[in-house]
Design an enzyme around this catalytic site. Structure first.
Site, mmCIF file in Angstrom:
data_model
loop_
_atom_site.group_PDB
_atom_site.id
_atom_site.type_symbol
_atom_site.label_atom_id
_atom_site.label_comp_id
_atom_site.label_asym_id
_atom_site.label_seq_id
_atom_site.Cartn_x
_atom_site.Cartn_y
_atom_site.Cartn_z
ATOM 1 N N ASP A 52 22.260 26.510 -21.241
ATOM 2 C CA ASP A 52 20.877 26.319 -21.418
ATOM 3 C C ASP A 52 20.308 26.665 -20.239
ATOM 4 O O ASP A 52 20.733 26.566 -18.943
ATOM 5 C CB ASP A 52 20.959 24.691 -21.533
ATOM 6 C CG ASP A 52 19.688 24.176 -21.939
ATOM 7 O OD1 ASP A 52 18.857 24.838 -22.326
ATOM 8 O OD2 ASP A 52 19.576 22.956 -21.777
ATOM 9 N N GLY A 53 18.717 26.623 -20.124
ATOM 10 C CA GLY A 53 18.157 27.091 -19.105
ATOM 11 C C GLY A 53 17.371 28.251 -18.882
ATOM 12 O O GLY A 53 16.754 28.682 -17.974
ATOM 13 N N ASN A 54 17.449 29.078 -19.888
ATOM 14 C CA ASN A 54 16.959 30.461 -19.710
ATOM 15 C C ASN A 54 15.471 30.412 -19.834
ATOM 16 O O ASN A 54 14.853 31.309 -18.809
ATOM 17 C CB ASN A 54 17.283 31.168 -21.156
ATOM 18 C CG ASN A 54 18.576 31.643 -21.416
ATOM 19 O OD1 ASN A 54 19.431 31.352 -20.576
ATOM 20 N ND2 ASN A 54 18.996 32.088 -22.486
ATOM 21 N N LEU A 94 41.321 37.047 -26.651
ATOM 22 C CA LEU A 94 40.241 35.850 -26.559
ATOM 23 C C LEU A 94 39.843 35.854 -27.784
ATOM 24 O O LEU A 94 39.044 36.915 -28.361
ATOM 25 C CB LEU A 94 39.475 35.991 -25.276
ATOM 26 C CG LEU A 94 38.283 34.920 -25.274
ATOM 27 C CD1 LEU A 94 38.864 33.625 -24.935
ATOM 28 C CD2 LEU A 94 37.576 35.536 -24.367
ATOM 29 N N GLU A 148 18.191 23.055 -34.629
ATOM 30 C CA GLU A 148 16.895 22.551 -33.873
ATOM 31 C C GLU A 148 16.032 23.589 -33.538
ATOM 32 O O GLU A 148 15.088 23.425 -33.349
ATOM 33 C CB GLU A 148 17.273 21.268 -33.284
ATOM 34 C CG GLU A 148 17.834 20.064 -33.831
ATOM 35 C CD GLU A 148 19.242 20.037 -34.136
ATOM 36 O OE1 GLU A 148 19.918 20.737 -33.634
ATOM 37 O OE2 GLU A 148 19.545 19.253 -34.915
ATOM 38 N N HIS A 193 16.121 35.016 -21.758
ATOM 39 C CA HIS A 193 17.081 35.186 -22.811
ATOM 40 C C HIS A 193 17.897 36.460 -22.378
ATOM 41 O O HIS A 193 19.101 36.547 -22.570
ATOM 42 C CB HIS A 193 16.476 35.190 -24.040
ATOM 43 C CG HIS A 193 15.786 33.695 -24.662
ATOM 44 N ND1 HIS A 193 16.701 32.671 -24.534
ATOM 45 C CD2 HIS A 193 14.681 33.694 -25.044
ATOM 46 C CE1 HIS A 193 15.845 31.577 -24.761
ATOM 47 N NE2 HIS A 193 14.583 32.059 -25.217
HETATM 48 C C1 IPE Z 1 21.103 23.741 -26.711
HETATM 49 O O1 IPE Z 1 19.976 23.820 -26.027
HETATM 50 C C2 IPE Z 1 21.170 24.740 -27.976
HETATM 51 C C3 IPE Z 1 21.461 25.783 -27.223
HETATM 52 C C4 IPE Z 1 21.913 26.215 -25.922
HETATM 53 C C5 IPE Z 1 21.710 27.026 -28.088
HETATM 54 P P1 IPE Z 1 18.429 23.139 -26.336
HETATM 55 O O2 IPE Z 1 17.555 23.816 -25.134
HETATM 56 O O3 IPE Z 1 17.936 23.361 -27.552
HETATM 57 O O4 IPE Z 1 18.705 21.743 -26.217
HETATM 58 P P2 IPE Z 1 17.692 20.461 -25.984
HETATM 59 O O5 IPE Z 1 16.471 20.684 -26.811
HETATM 60 O O6 IPE Z 1 17.116 20.606 -24.422
HETATM 61 O O7 IPE Z 1 18.405 19.288 -26.239
HETATM 62 C C1 IPE Z 2 19.168 28.099 -23.920
HETATM 63 O O1 IPE Z 2 17.776 28.272 -23.013
HETATM 64 C C2 IPE Z 2 18.894 29.233 -24.971
HETATM 65 C C3 IPE Z 2 18.744 28.870 -26.196
HETATM 66 C C4 IPE Z 2 18.780 27.668 -26.769
HETATM 67 C C5 IPE Z 2 18.491 29.846 -27.315
HETATM 68 P P1 IPE Z 2 16.601 27.571 -23.381
HETATM 69 O O2 IPE Z 2 15.746 28.510 -24.107
HETATM 70 O O3 IPE Z 2 16.842 26.336 -23.964
HETATM 71 O O4 IPE Z 2 15.798 27.361 -21.993
HETATM 72 P P2 IPE Z 2 15.161 26.094 -21.375
HETATM 73 O O5 IPE Z 2 16.100 24.848 -21.710
HETATM 74 O O6 IPE Z 2 13.699 25.861 -22.118
HETATM 75 O O7 IPE Z 2 15.072 26.324 -20.035
HETATM 76 MG MG MG Z 3 16.933 24.701 -23.334
#
Ligand code: IPE
Ligand code: IPE
Ligand code: MG
Length: 273
Positions: free
Chosen positions: A35-37, A146, A82, A52
Site C-alpha cells: 500500500d501507498g503507491n 518460491l 473494492e 504504481h
Molecule cells: C489494499 O489497499 C489493497 C491492495 C493493496 C491491493 P487499499 O488502498 O485498497 O486499502 P484501503 O482502501 O486503504 O483500505
Molecule cells: C496500493 O497503493 C496499490 C493498489 C491498491 C493497487 P494505493 O494505490 O492504494 O496507494 P495509496 O494508498 O492511495 O497511497
Molecule cells: Mg491504498
C-alpha cells in the site's frame, strides 16, 4: 538463505541484517499488503501511475529476496474487489502494468525457479489479463522454488463465500461435513500453508479484506514506509522483528509455562506450581 548471503557484499547494511536472521526460524509464508503507491507519487507531485510503476521495483526486490531466503510462499495483494471503485483510468492502467510486468518478468521468474499463481475472482478480469495470467501460471507450474501468489480481484469475504458455494455444490444435495479443514480446502489458497507474517506498508492499521481466514494466527507487521520505498532491507527488518515474537497460538508459548513466577496463581490464592 545462503543464496541471499552470496548475493550480498560484505559490510553492506543488508548483509548485517541478513546475518542477524536465524535461518531455522524463517517464516515459510509471507503475505504483503502493498500500500501507498498513490501517496508516494503525490508527495513527488506526480500522477498515481508513477507510484504504481515505482511499486514494481519493490515487487521485484521482495520476490528475489524471498526466493534467495528459500521461503515457500509469498502472497502479494495487488488488486482488491473494492479497488474497482477507483477511476476507470487508474484501473485500466493497473491492468496494463500487470500485463507488462508479466511479460518482462517471466524469464526472470523462470531463471529463479519461481512458480506464479493468481488468487481472486479471475474470471471477472479483462480477458487478456486472465489469459496472460493463465499462461504465466502454466509456464511456471513445474517450477519448484518460491510460490508467488498474486491476489488480483481478491476479497477475503468473497473467497469464503466462493469456498462455501463450492462445498455445497460438491455435496450435490447430500449432507456434507463442514469443518475448518473443509473450508480451507476450498479456498483459493487450498494446499498453501497459512501466512506466518503479514506485512502492510504505508502505516494503515487495517487488513482491508485480505486473507481473512488465513491470517488467524499470522504475526502482523505494519511499517510507515510507502510501498515504492520498500526495499530488501525493509523486508529483512520485518523478518527480524517476526523472529522476536513469541507465537503462542492461544497456548502458553515456547516453554509451555507463563514467563513470570505464576502471579496468576498467587492472585487466586492457588499455590504456585
Ligand atoms: C489494499 O489497499 C489493497 C491492495 C493493496 C491491493 P487499499 O488502498 O485498497 O486499502 P484501503 O482502501 O486503504 O483500505
Ligand atoms: C496500493 O497503493 C496499490 C493498489 C491498491 C493497487 P494505493 O494505490 O492504494 O496507494 P495509496 O494508498 O492511495 O497511497
Ligand atoms: Mg491504498
Amino acid at each position: 538463505m545462503q543464496a541471499l548471503l552470496d548475493a550480498l557484499k560484505p559490510g553492506q547494511e543488508d548483509e548485517t541484517l541478513a546475518r542477524a536472521i536465524d535461518p531455522r526460524r524463517l517464516p515459510a509464508h509471507i503475505a504483503i499488503i502493498m500500500d501507498g503507491n498513490g501517496r508516494w507519487a503525490k508527495r513527488r507531485g506526480q500522477l498515481r501511475l508513477a507510484g504504481h510503476k515505482a511499486g514494481m521495483r519493490s515487487v521485484r526486490a521482495v520476490i528475489e529476496t524471498c526466493a534467495q531466503l528459500g521461503l515457500n510462499a509469498l502472497t502479494l495483494y495487488a488488486f482488491s474487489v473494492e479497488n474497482w471503485k477507483r477511476p476507470r483510468t487508474e484501473v485500466e492502467m493497473l491492468w496494463r502494468l500487470l500485463r507488462t510486468y508479466m511479460r518482462l518478468e517471466l524469464p526472470e521468474l523462470m531463471r529463479q525457479n519461481i512458480r506464479l499463481y493468481a488468487i481472486g475472482r479471475l474470471e471477472a478480469l479483462p480477458p487478456q489479463v486472465t489469459e496472460d495470467l493463465k499462461e504465466a501460471m502454466a509456464q511456471t507450474s513445474t517450477n519448484t522454488g518460491l510460490q508467488v501468489n498474486l491476489a488480483i480481484n481478491y476479497g477475503g469475504r468473497a473467497e469464503i463465500v466462493d469456498a462455501v458455494k463450492a462445498l455445497v455444490e460438491e455435496s450435490r444435495g447430500s449432507t456434507v461435513e463442514i469443518d475448518e479443514a473443509a473450508i480451507s480446502a476450498h479456498l483459493y489458497t487450498a494446499g498453501i500453508p497459512d501466512p506466518d507474517l503479514l506485512i502492510r506498508t504505508s502505516g494503515e492499521m487495517r487488513v482491508s479484506n485480505f486473507l481473512l481466514w488465513q491470517i488467524a494466527y499470522a504475526e502482523l507487521y505494519v511499517t510507515e514506509t510507502l510501498w515504492p520505498d520498500f526495499t530488501r532491507g525493509d523486508l529483512l527488518r520485518a523478518i527480524l522483528d517476526y523472529q522476536k515474537r513469541d507465537r503462542r497460538f492461544g497456548g502458553l508459548g515456547a516453554n509451555g509455562r507463563p514467563p513470570v513466577d505464576d502471579r496468576f496463581s498467587e492472585t487466586l490464592g492457588i499455590p504456585a506450581r
